[in-house]
Design a protein around this motif. Structure first.
Motif: not given
Length: 151
Positions: A121-138
């Motif tokens: 219920t708290g904390g900022n959202y984080v990326d599942a994978i690093d978009p700088e390292t992996y091909f990720a959704a925009t």
């Protein structure tokens, strides 16, 4: 003399899970800090002060932070990992970014919800994978249960 592994290699040996593909990065404890690259694979050696506690939490956090995301291995690990052990970690570190990523990845890879773990219920959202390292959704979707951007 036996090698003292860290990260994915430690998890592989501790939980008796063999990856289909070799790890791109393997970490060990040694006399001094060094990196050796052979055939595109990296062996990272760290001094004893870098030793991780012999726990799922320590080694999986280390693996994600230092060795990247290895989805094929994680899927195999999650198939044999005692869910109660995972739930204990996730409940002890409710807003930790690596715990939330692991919870998200577990449920995404296995299709099973982790019993005994309530939504974060708290904390900022984080990326599942690093978009700088992996091909990720925009335009990632937000997973409210784990406060993770599914990218």
């Amino acid at each position: 003399m036996t090698t003292e592994w860290m990260g994915y290699k430690w998890l592989s040996e501790h939980y008796d899970v063999t990856p289909v593909q070799d790890f791109q990065i393997t970490s060990e404890i040694g006399a001094a800090r060094r990196s050796v690259v052979t055939d595109g694979r990296t062996l990272e050696t760290y001094p004893a002060g870098s030793r991780q506690a012999p726990t799922l939490q320590a080694h999986l956090t280390y693996a994600l932070r230092q060795e990247g995301v290895h989805l094929e291995f994680l899927a195999r690990l999650f198939d044999v990992l005692p869910q109660a052990e995972l739930a204990a970690w996730l409940n002890s570190e409710r807003t930790g970014q690596y715990a939330r990523r692991v919870g998200f990845l577990y449920e995404w890879l296995t299709g099973r919800q982790i019993a005994g773990v309530e939504a974060v219920t708290g904390g900022n959202y984080v990326d599942a994978i690093d978009p700088e390292t992996y091909f990720a959704a925009t335009a990632p979707t937000r997973n409210a249960r784990w406060r993770v951007r599914d990218n």
